[in-house]
Design an enzyme around this catalytic site. Structure first.
Site, PDB file in Angstrom:
ATOM      1  N   HIS A  55       0.814  -1.209   0.000  1.00 17.08           N
ATOM      2  CA  HIS A  55       0.000   0.000   0.000  1.00 17.08           C
ATOM      3  C   HIS A  55       0.848   1.260   0.000  1.00 17.08           C
ATOM      4  O   HIS A  55       0.513   2.246  -0.659  1.00 17.08           O
ATOM      5  CB  HIS A  55      -0.929   0.005   1.216  1.00 17.08           C
ATOM      6  CG  HIS A  55      -1.862   1.169   1.247  1.00 17.08           C
ATOM      7  ND1 HIS A  55      -3.073   1.172   0.594  1.00 17.08           N
ATOM      8  CD2 HIS A  55      -1.759   2.380   1.841  1.00 17.08           C
ATOM      9  CE1 HIS A  55      -3.681   2.332   0.782  1.00 17.08           C
ATOM     10  NE2 HIS A  55      -2.903   3.078   1.539  1.00 17.08           N
ATOM     11  N   HIS A 104      -9.892   2.783   0.505  1.00 17.35           N
ATOM     12  CA  HIS A 104      -9.934   2.268   1.876  1.00 17.35           C
ATOM     13  C   HIS A 104     -10.742   0.986   1.861  1.00 17.35           C
ATOM     14  O   HIS A 104     -11.718   0.819   2.597  1.00 17.35           O
ATOM     15  CB  HIS A 104     -10.535   3.309   2.829  1.00 17.35           C
ATOM     16  CG  HIS A 104      -9.688   3.563   4.036  1.00 17.35           C
ATOM     17  ND1 HIS A 104     -10.176   3.639   5.304  1.00 17.35           N
ATOM     18  CD2 HIS A 104      -8.341   3.746   4.157  1.00 17.35           C
ATOM     19  CE1 HIS A 104      -9.195   3.866   6.166  1.00 17.35           C
ATOM     20  NE2 HIS A 104      -8.071   3.931   5.485  1.00 17.35           N
TER      21      HIS A 104
END
Length: 764
Positions: A55, A104
């Site tokens: 990420h 998210h």
């Protein structure tokens, strides 16, 4: 627990460390030891593990993302590009606009409300960190099948989280998407976009320069929430379809302190609102030399990125960090992703005033370190050094993988399964019934049950909001200068052909912005894919990135930044490749905007562009036949550019009163939405050379439907003819039904019932 100091680490090279449990590969761990010339301390290992996660480091995607820079079109509007918290574009009159979309996804599956809420909070801080006042948010969402029990668990929480956080911040939610598909079962996509406005001279960057400048952490206290949250949680594949528990997910990380910490951050929008106003005031007084928000990887990210981008090193005294949990270890403090925090670099003479403004806004602010000479990031705990690293190796020189990629063995068969061969309606009555089924299907049905939970008009500058083609915000009340933003992405198209699918996502977003009357300027993207360890997924990713880069070059819209979200799969089941593309455009006068609604009887309906029998990945094939196969619609980027020019000119010069792009569901879906929005019916005539089925359901790209006042018909058609854009008169705004002559009539009341009842029946 006694902490590993740098000296102890060097003297114990054979001690076992939990690098695998922290998400590192063996060769990555060995590379850390090579960089440092010794065994890392526990704190150093924690920092590298989160910053080298998928990420945060983009280690599997970097080699493909670089073409967004290599192929970037020349742009006079681009002020800040890829590499900062968000891109910035010049929109004229001394104004700059910054915008970005982030994901998210995994946190929102684990804890829907907080995962989505903190997604909004994080993207807002990215925009704030550029020096801008956030002015609007958007939310592209993807869920599993609408009638699946887990969708009923996830969707209400996600929507409540987005609305709860954004509404409390006082930011209008002006657009986005909601898509249902069984491929997202267990892996919903919760993407969040924010747009902010500033003057050119107010742009701020994330860098720590100036020896002796102070490093100030301000905002909320640091807690145990979010440890391994977005940085590590978003870098793994779920091993099973049942939702992991928020606490249990983090317990696999062997950190000192309590055994279980919540993996998903906990948001406080009221604290964030104070943080926004406080930050804008310190910007206004020019008190900040560099700034970074704390999002994924928390302090590990903020300190290493600020030091890496600056001209010196940094010393941090970690024990000065304000905590709301005194039991936190140094490693946990460094990894915590607690929300509503910022890190600023401030000249010594400005520190007192900076702290005074923070106190005024009731924002906790603490000097935690300073910029130093040299090139090391040094972190101390009660006087004992626990980190001594070159910051670039943490923040910007992580692993770079050239992952194996291979075109899936099933791709040819999928493309050969042509949707054009599916059974078509046998006559007018079946055609009518299929129109109603399409209108009522979850993906085409009205999303008001969701969007009515968002405040779309707070601040008073919202010009257009969902269900319009694009959201529009006025940014100057005197001149009426404004910007429009749209997000789009069709995972079904991308599954059939990732290269074309990414281009179609850009084309639709570009078309949506132009349909409002705004001129497209720049792009942000969120690339949502399965596991990069699967060669088929990496082929999809590489093709999509290549397609998007090529299309941006052709359309002259540079990618300013964005996000990559990988590991969106459960076990062996990956989501459809889903590149979500946001386009920002500028409009000189928002009073010249074009809405989508048909409002005036007698206006003429024109179809712009060419219609062909293109049904691969279409809404019709999905809803009526549950089918996915064939090829997606053909991409013609020059046609998209031409269509945009006509839509913008017609809007500016008052030649059209309504415009709606054609995409999912084809012409009949667009006309239905425009009629229902305006409360007026339409009489349609099938053009010569087309059959009724193709006319209504084709999803050929590069098309729009417009309503032309009778007095403007000659001027409008002359303009289309001069620019060689096909424009066919296909109907008139009239009555209280949608009628396709020679085929069927559908009263608006019946269409409205079908269109508006679906989501409340599923989720209310």
């Amino acid at each position: 627990m006694s902490l590993d100091t740098v000296k102890h680490a060097a003297g114990n090279p054979h001690d076992e460390q939990p690098w695998a449990e922290l998400g590192l590969k063996e060769d990555e761990y060995e590379r850390i030891r090579t960089i440092l010339g010794r065994r890392p301390t526990g704190a150093e290992l924690a920092m590298y593990s989160v910053m080298w996660s998928e990420h945060c480091s983009y280690k599997s995607s970097k080699v493909h993302l670089k073409q967004f820079g290599e192929k970037a079109p020349a742009s006079d509007a681009l002020l800040v590009g890829i590499g900062e918290n968000a891109g910035v574009v010049d929109v004229g009159q001394g104004y700059a606009v910054t915008f970005k979309v982030e994901s998210h996804n995994h946190p929102s599956y684990v804890e829907p409300y907080q995962g989505a809420a903190t997604g909004i909070g994080g993207i807002v801080r990215d925009i704030l960190a550029m020096g801008a006042r956030p002015v609007a948010v958007m939310d592209p969402l993807r869920f599993g099948a609408a009638d699946h029990p887990d969708t009923r668990r996830v969707l209400p929480g996600v929507v409540a989280g987005i609305g709860g956080y954004g509404n409390c911040l006082g930011l209008p939610n002006i657009g986005g998407e909601v898509v249902f598909d069984s491929c997202y079962q267990g892996n919903p996509l919760v993407n969040a976009l924010c747009v902010g406005v500033m003057r050119h001279e107010d742009i701020h960057l994330a860098k720590a320069s100036g020896t002796g400048n102070k490093v100030i952490l301000y905002g909320a206290r640091t807690g145990g929430d979010g440890i391994g949250g977005v940085s590590v949680l978003a870098s793994e594949t779920f091993s099973h379809p049942s939702p992991p528990t928020p606490s249990g997910d983090a317990s696999r990380h062997p950190l000192p302190g309590p055994a279980k910490r919540p993996a998903v951050q906990v948001g406080d929008p009221f604290q964030e609102k104070l943080l926004i106003e406080c930050t804008l005031e310190v910007f206004a007084e020019d008190l900040v030399a560099g700034i970074q928000d704390l999002g994924g990887a928390g302090l590990s990210c903020a300190t290493s990125e600020l030091a890496s981008a600056g001209s010196g090193g940094m010393r941090v005294d970690l024990d000065t960090v304000p905590l709301r949990d005194a039991s936190l270890s140094p490693e946990e403090i460094l990894m915590s992703e607690s929300q509503e925090r910022m890190c600023a670099v401030v000249r010594p003479e400005n520190v007192d005033r900076f702290l005074e403004i923070c106190a005024k806004w009731d924002v906790i602010a603490t000097v935690i370190g300073e910029v130093t000479e040299g090139d090391r990031l040094e972190i101390f705990w009660h006087g004992e050094q626990i980190v001594d690293v070159p910051p670039r190796t943490v923040a910007h020189e992580g692993p770079v993988y050239h992952r194996p990629l291979a075109r899936p063995t099933w791709q040819d068969a999928l493309q050969a399964d042509d949707a054009a061969a599916l059974p078509r309606p046998a006559g007018p009555e079946e055609l009518r019934e299929q129109v109603l089924r399409l209108t009522a299907s979850p993906n085409q049905a009205a999303k008001a049950w969701i969007t009515d939970q968002y405040d779309r008009y707070v601040l008073g500058n919202t010009v257009l909001a969902q269900p319009e083609d694009g959201g529009m915000i006025r940014i100057d009340e005197e001149t009426n200068l404004g910007v429009a933003i749209a997000t789009d992405g069709n995972g079904r198209y991308a599954k059939l052909d990732p290269y074309a699918g990414a281009q179609l996502a850009l084309a639709e977003s570009y078309r949506n912005v132009a349909a409002t009357g705004a001129r497209p300027l720049a792009v942000t993207d969120c690339l949502n894919f399965g596991s990069p360890e699967d060669p088929a997924v990496m082929w999809q990713f590489a093709e999509a990135a290549r397609g998007l880069a090529d299309a941006c070059r052709t359309l002259g819209t540079p990618v300013t930044g964005g996000n990559v979200s990988l590991y969106n799969q459960t076990g062996e089941s990956a989501i459809h490749p889903t590149p979500v593309v946001g386009v920002l455009g500028v409009i000189d006068d928002v009073t010249r905007r074009t809405p989508m609604a048909f409002r005036t009887e007698g206006q003429l309906i024109y179809l712009l562009g060419d219609t062909a029998g293109e049904f691969g990945g279409s809404a019709w094939s999905q809803v009526i036949h549950g089918h996915l196969g064939g090829l997606p619609p053909r991409v013609d980027l020059e046609r998209e550019r031409l269509l945009a020019e006509v839509l913008i000119a017609a809007s500016r010069d008052g030649m059209i009163d309504a415009a709606h792009d054609l995409s999912d569901g084809g012409l009949i879906q667009a006309v239905t939405e425009s009629c229902l929005k305006g409360g007026r019916g339409a009489r349609l005539v099938v053009p010569e050379g087309l059959d009724a089925f193709t006319f209504l359901f084709s999803e050929s790209a590069g098309r729009a439907v417009v309503a032309v006042p009778r007095g403007e018909e000659v001027r409008f058609t002359d303009m289309c003819r001069a620019r060689s854009l096909p424009a066919a008169r296909v109907g008139v705004v009239d009555g209280d039904a949608v009628e396709v002559q020679g085929q069927f009539t559908l009263p608006l009341a019946e269409l409205r019932e079908a269109h508006e009842h679906t989501l409340p029946a599923l989720f209310a």
